[in-house]
Design an enzyme around this catalytic site. Structure first.
Site, mmCIF file in Angstrom:
data_model
loop_
_atom_site.group_PDB
_atom_site.id
_atom_site.type_symbol
_atom_site.label_atom_id
_atom_site.label_comp_id
_atom_site.label_asym_id
_atom_site.label_seq_id
_atom_site.Cartn_x
_atom_site.Cartn_y
_atom_site.Cartn_z
ATOM 1 N N CYS A 3 0.848 -1.198 0.000
ATOM 2 C CA CYS A 3 0.000 0.000 0.000
ATOM 3 C C CYS A 3 0.888 1.255 0.000
ATOM 4 O O CYS A 3 2.087 1.172 0.263
ATOM 5 C CB CYS A 3 -0.909 -0.012 1.232
ATOM 6 S SG CYS A 3 0.003 0.125 2.787
ATOM 7 N N CYS B 230 2.970 1.694 3.056
ATOM 8 C CA CYS B 230 4.066 0.715 3.120
ATOM 9 C C CYS B 230 5.223 1.177 2.238
ATOM 10 O O CYS B 230 6.386 1.073 2.622
ATOM 11 C CB CYS B 230 3.581 -0.664 2.669
ATOM 12 S SG CYS B 230 2.159 -1.262 3.604
#
Length: 78
Positions: free
Chosen positions: A12, A15
């Site tokens: 994501c 991340c």
């Protein structure tokens, strides 16, 4: 001694941001570390982490569910 840094997350945006911050800190400060991205949900579950991204340094979960500042990452790696 080489530190083992694992970034737990499924890829994501948060991340990816955390990965960028960690890589910047490691290279800017010449820290001897290997950085591993752990994207497999089953591997992430082994760390008992429910919120990603999570930062694991030498098998210790240090941050979960948010992107740390560079200063924070540097403090954890010293």
């Amino acid at each position: 001694m080489t530190k083992v840094i694992k970034i737990l997350g499924t890829g994501c945006p948060k991340c990816q941001s955390m990965t960028g911050v960690v890589k910047d800190v490691v290279s800017a400060n010449n820290i001897d570390a290997t950085i591993e991205k752990v994207e497999d949900i089953m591997e992430i579950m082994k760390f008992n982490v429910m919120t990603t991204p999570a930062l694991v340094i030498d098998d210790v979960i240090t941050i979960k569910g948010r992107v740390p500042s560079k200063d924070e990452v540097l403090a954890l790696l010293k």
